[in-house]
Design a protein around this motif. Structure first.
Motif, PDB file in Angstrom:
ATOM      1  N   ILE A  21       0.857  -1.173   0.000  1.00 46.30           N
ATOM      2  CA  ILE A  21       0.000   0.000   0.000  1.00 46.30           C
ATOM      3  C   ILE A  21       0.898   1.230   0.000  1.00 46.30           C
ATOM      4  O   ILE A  21       2.013   1.201   0.519  1.00 46.30           O
ATOM      5  CB  ILE A  21      -0.970   0.037   1.195  1.00 46.30           C
ATOM      6  N   VAL A  22       0.409   2.301  -0.605  1.00 40.73           N
ATOM      7  CA  VAL A  22       1.107   3.580  -0.637  1.00 40.73           C
ATOM      8  C   VAL A  22       0.179   4.596   0.010  1.00 40.73           C
ATOM      9  O   VAL A  22      -0.986   4.716  -0.369  1.00 40.73           O
ATOM     10  CB  VAL A  22       1.442   3.998  -2.092  1.00 40.73           C
ATOM     11  N   VAL A  23       0.678   5.300   1.011  1.00 47.12           N
ATOM     12  CA  VAL A  23      -0.100   6.325   1.702  1.00 47.12           C
ATOM     13  C   VAL A  23       0.471   7.694   1.373  1.00 47.12           C
ATOM     14  O   VAL A  23       1.579   7.809   0.856  1.00 47.12           O
ATOM     15  CB  VAL A  23      -0.130   6.090   3.232  1.00 47.12           C
ATOM     16  N   ASP A  24      -0.296   8.742   1.663  1.00 53.04           N
ATOM     17  CA  ASP A  24       0.102  10.106   1.319  1.00 53.04           C
ATOM     18  C   ASP A  24      -0.342  11.026   2.459  1.00 53.04           C
ATOM     19  O   ASP A  24      -1.430  10.839   3.010  1.00 53.04           O
ATOM     20  CB  ASP A  24      -0.579  10.508   0.007  1.00 53.04           C
ATOM     21  N   ALA A  25       0.471  12.019   2.772  1.00 55.38           N
ATOM     22  CA  ALA A  25       0.129  12.957   3.845  1.00 55.38           C
ATOM     23  C   ALA A  25      -1.215  13.639   3.584  1.00 55.38           C
ATOM     24  O   ALA A  25      -1.942  13.974   4.521  1.00 55.38           O
ATOM     25  CB  ALA A  25       1.237  13.999   3.999  1.00 55.38           C
ATOM     26  N   ALA A  88       6.753   6.122   2.023  1.00 52.46           N
ATOM     27  CA  ALA A  88       5.302   6.060   2.233  1.00 52.46           C
ATOM     28  C   ALA A  88       4.656   4.760   1.776  1.00 52.46           C
ATOM     29  O   ALA A  88       3.528   4.756   1.337  1.00 52.46           O
ATOM     30  CB  ALA A  88       4.647   7.233   1.512  1.00 52.46           C
ATOM     31  N   TRP A  89       5.361   3.633   1.889  1.00 56.19           N
ATOM     32  CA  TRP A  89       4.746   2.378   1.451  1.00 56.19           C
ATOM     33  C   TRP A  89       4.979   1.298   2.504  1.00 56.19           C
ATOM     34  O   TRP A  89       5.869   1.399   3.338  1.00 56.19           O
ATOM     35  CB  TRP A  89       5.271   1.944   0.086  1.00 56.19           C
ATOM     36  N   CYS A  90       4.147   0.273   2.409  1.00 53.75           N
ATOM     37  CA  CYS A  90       4.216  -0.832   3.358  1.00 53.75           C
ATOM     38  C   CYS A  90       3.805  -2.109   2.630  1.00 53.75           C
ATOM     39  O   CYS A  90       2.758  -2.138   1.973  1.00 53.75           O
ATOM     40  CB  CYS A  90       3.261  -0.547   4.514  1.00 53.75           C
ATOM     41  N   LYS A  91       4.604  -3.160   2.749  1.00 53.82           N
ATOM     42  CA  LYS A  91       4.261  -4.447   2.154  1.00 53.82           C
ATOM     43  C   LYS A  91       3.066  -5.021   2.907  1.00 53.82           C
ATOM     44  O   LYS A  91       2.986  -4.913   4.130  1.00 53.82           O
ATOM     45  CB  LYS A  91       5.458  -5.395   2.241  1.00 53.82           C
ATOM     46  N   VAL A  92       2.121  -5.621   2.163  1.00 58.33           N
ATOM     47  CA  VAL A  92       0.921  -6.193   2.779  1.00 58.33           C
ATOM     48  C   VAL A  92       0.632  -7.572   2.209  1.00 58.33           C
ATOM     49  O   VAL A  92       1.057  -7.907   1.105  1.00 58.33           O
ATOM     50  CB  VAL A  92      -0.323  -5.288   2.572  1.00 58.33           C
ATOM     51  N   ASP A  93      -0.114  -8.355   2.977  1.00 49.62           N
ATOM     52  CA  ASP A  93      -0.645  -9.624   2.505  1.00 49.62           C
ATOM     53  C   ASP A  93      -2.069  -9.371   2.035  1.00 49.62           C
ATOM     54  O   ASP A  93      -2.748  -8.461   2.531  1.00 49.62           O
ATOM     55  CB  ASP A  93      -0.657 -10.659   3.630  1.00 49.62           C
ATOM     56  N   VAL A  94      -2.507 -10.160   1.069  1.00 52.72           N
ATOM     57  CA  VAL A  94      -3.872 -10.018   0.563  1.00 52.72           C
ATOM     58  C   VAL A  94      -4.572 -11.372   0.554  1.00 52.72           C
ATOM     59  O   VAL A  94      -3.929 -12.413   0.492  1.00 52.72           O
ATOM     60  CB  VAL A  94      -3.917  -9.407  -0.865  1.00 52.72           C
ATOM     61  N   LEU A  95      -5.888 -11.308   0.626  1.00 56.08           N
ATOM     62  CA  LEU A  95      -6.737 -12.471   0.411  1.00 56.08           C
ATOM     63  C   LEU A  95      -7.296 -12.343  -0.994  1.00 56.08           C
ATOM     64  O   LEU A  95      -7.642 -11.239  -1.426  1.00 56.08           O
ATOM     65  CB  LEU A  95      -7.896 -12.480   1.411  1.00 56.08           C
ATOM     66  N   GLN A  96      -7.360 -13.452  -1.724  1.00 56.49           N
ATOM     67  CA  GLN A  96      -7.892 -13.419  -3.076  1.00 56.49           C
ATOM     68  C   GLN A  96      -9.262 -14.081  -3.103  1.00 56.49           C
ATOM     69  O   GLN A  96      -9.523 -15.016  -2.352  1.00 56.49           O
ATOM     70  CB  GLN A  96      -6.940 -14.129  -4.039  1.00 56.49           C
ATOM     71  N   GLU A 110      -6.109  -4.470   6.999  1.00 56.77           N
ATOM     72  CA  GLU A 110      -6.035  -3.215   6.235  1.00 56.77           C
ATOM     73  C   GLU A 110      -5.809  -1.994   7.114  1.00 56.77           C
ATOM     74  O   GLU A 110      -4.863  -1.230   6.902  1.00 56.77           O
ATOM     75  CB  GLU A 110      -7.322  -3.038   5.424  1.00 56.77           C
ATOM     76  N   GLN A 111      -6.674  -1.767   8.079  1.00 53.33           N
ATOM     77  CA  GLN A 111      -6.579  -0.532   8.862  1.00 53.33           C
ATOM     78  C   GLN A 111      -5.329  -0.492   9.737  1.00 53.33           C
ATOM     79  O   GLN A 111      -4.755   0.572   9.947  1.00 53.33           O
ATOM     80  CB  GLN A 111      -7.851  -0.328   9.678  1.00 53.33           C
ATOM     81  N   GLU A 112      -4.868  -1.643  10.219  1.00 53.66           N
ATOM     82  CA  GLU A 112      -3.621  -1.699  10.978  1.00 53.66           C
ATOM     83  C   GLU A 112      -2.443  -1.279  10.088  1.00 53.66           C
ATOM     84  O   GLU A 112      -1.598  -0.487  10.497  1.00 53.66           O
ATOM     85  CB  GLU A 112      -3.417  -3.117  11.504  1.00 53.66           C
ATOM     86  N   LYS A 113      -2.405  -1.807   8.867  1.00 52.96           N
ATOM     87  CA  LYS A 113      -1.329  -1.468   7.936  1.00 52.96           C
ATOM     88  C   LYS A 113      -1.389  -0.006   7.525  1.00 52.96           C
ATOM     89  O   LYS A 113      -0.375   0.680   7.460  1.00 52.96           O
ATOM     90  CB  LYS A 113      -1.387  -2.360   6.691  1.00 52.96           C
ATOM     91  N   VAL A 114      -2.593   0.490   7.236  1.00 50.04           N
ATOM     92  CA  VAL A 114      -2.752   1.895   6.859  1.00 50.04           C
ATOM     93  C   VAL A 114      -2.335   2.791   8.022  1.00 50.04           C
ATOM     94  O   VAL A 114      -1.626   3.782   7.832  1.00 50.04           O
ATOM     95  CB  VAL A 114      -4.208   2.194   6.425  1.00 50.04           C
ATOM     96  N   GLY A 115      -2.741   2.419   9.240  1.00 52.83           N
ATOM     97  CA  GLY A 115      -2.366   3.197  10.417  1.00 52.83           C
ATOM     98  C   GLY A 115      -0.863   3.286  10.589  1.00 52.83           C
ATOM     99  O   GLY A 115      -0.323   4.349  10.903  1.00 52.83           O
ATOM    100  N   ALA A 119       1.297   6.694  10.392  1.00 48.57           N
ATOM    101  CA  ALA A 119       2.175   7.118  11.488  1.00 48.57           C
ATOM    102  C   ALA A 119       3.553   7.483  10.942  1.00 48.57           C
ATOM    103  O   ALA A 119       4.154   8.475  11.361  1.00 48.57           O
ATOM    104  CB  ALA A 119       2.280   6.014  12.540  1.00 48.57           C
ATOM    105  N   ASP A 120       4.044   6.687   9.987  1.00 49.23           N
ATOM    106  CA  ASP A 120       5.339   6.986   9.365  1.00 49.23           C
ATOM    107  C   ASP A 120       5.294   8.340   8.661  1.00 49.23           C
ATOM    108  O   ASP A 120       6.205   9.151   8.788  1.00 49.23           O
ATOM    109  CB  ASP A 120       5.730   5.898   8.362  1.00 49.23           C
TER     110      ASP A 120
END
Length: 130
Positions: A21-25, A88-96, A110-115, A119-120
């Protein structure tokens, strides 16, 4: 003529695809993010081959997802050159899964990873005096 991408297609070393995921300020208050599937090694400047996935509201019950339950569809068939913002990115696991004949993915935790990503970003913005 110069290219916006310093690497030719052959210069991206393939790998087992993985998601980030990629987040942005700008999205801090919305906890928003973008989802990418990475198909190559990531160079030190963040360039790689990736495919974006979009939040598919057409798969949502009543046109709205519950928090943390978004389903994503691939935005394209093939990956393309992309540059990950390195801070601004974080590796994630996904369910297909499959819904109405369409292959989708969901981000695990999702929300834990986004959080964590947010924070970063917030710490970078604070350090820059923003």
């Amino acid at each position: 003529a110069g290219s916006a991408w310093p690497r030719e297609a052959g210069k991206f070393v393939g790998c087992e695809p993985w998601f980030c995921i990629v987040v942005d300020a700008l999205w801090l208050d919305q906890r928003g993010f973008r989802l990418f599937e990475i198909f190559s090694a990531v160079h030190p400047d963040g360039t790689c081959r990736a495919r974006e996935w979009y939040s598919a509201l057409e798969l949502a019950p009543e046109g709205k997802f519950e928090v943390g339950q978004q389903k994503f569809l691939a935005a394209s068939i093939l990956p393309r050159p992309f540059q990950i913002p390195l801070s601004a990115w974080c590796k994630v696991d996904v369910l297909q899964g499959v819904h109405a004949g369409k292959a989708f993915v969901q981000v695990c935790n999702e929300q834990e990873k986004v959080g964590g990503g947010m924070a970063d970003i917030a710490s970078v913005v604070a350090a820059d005096g923003g």
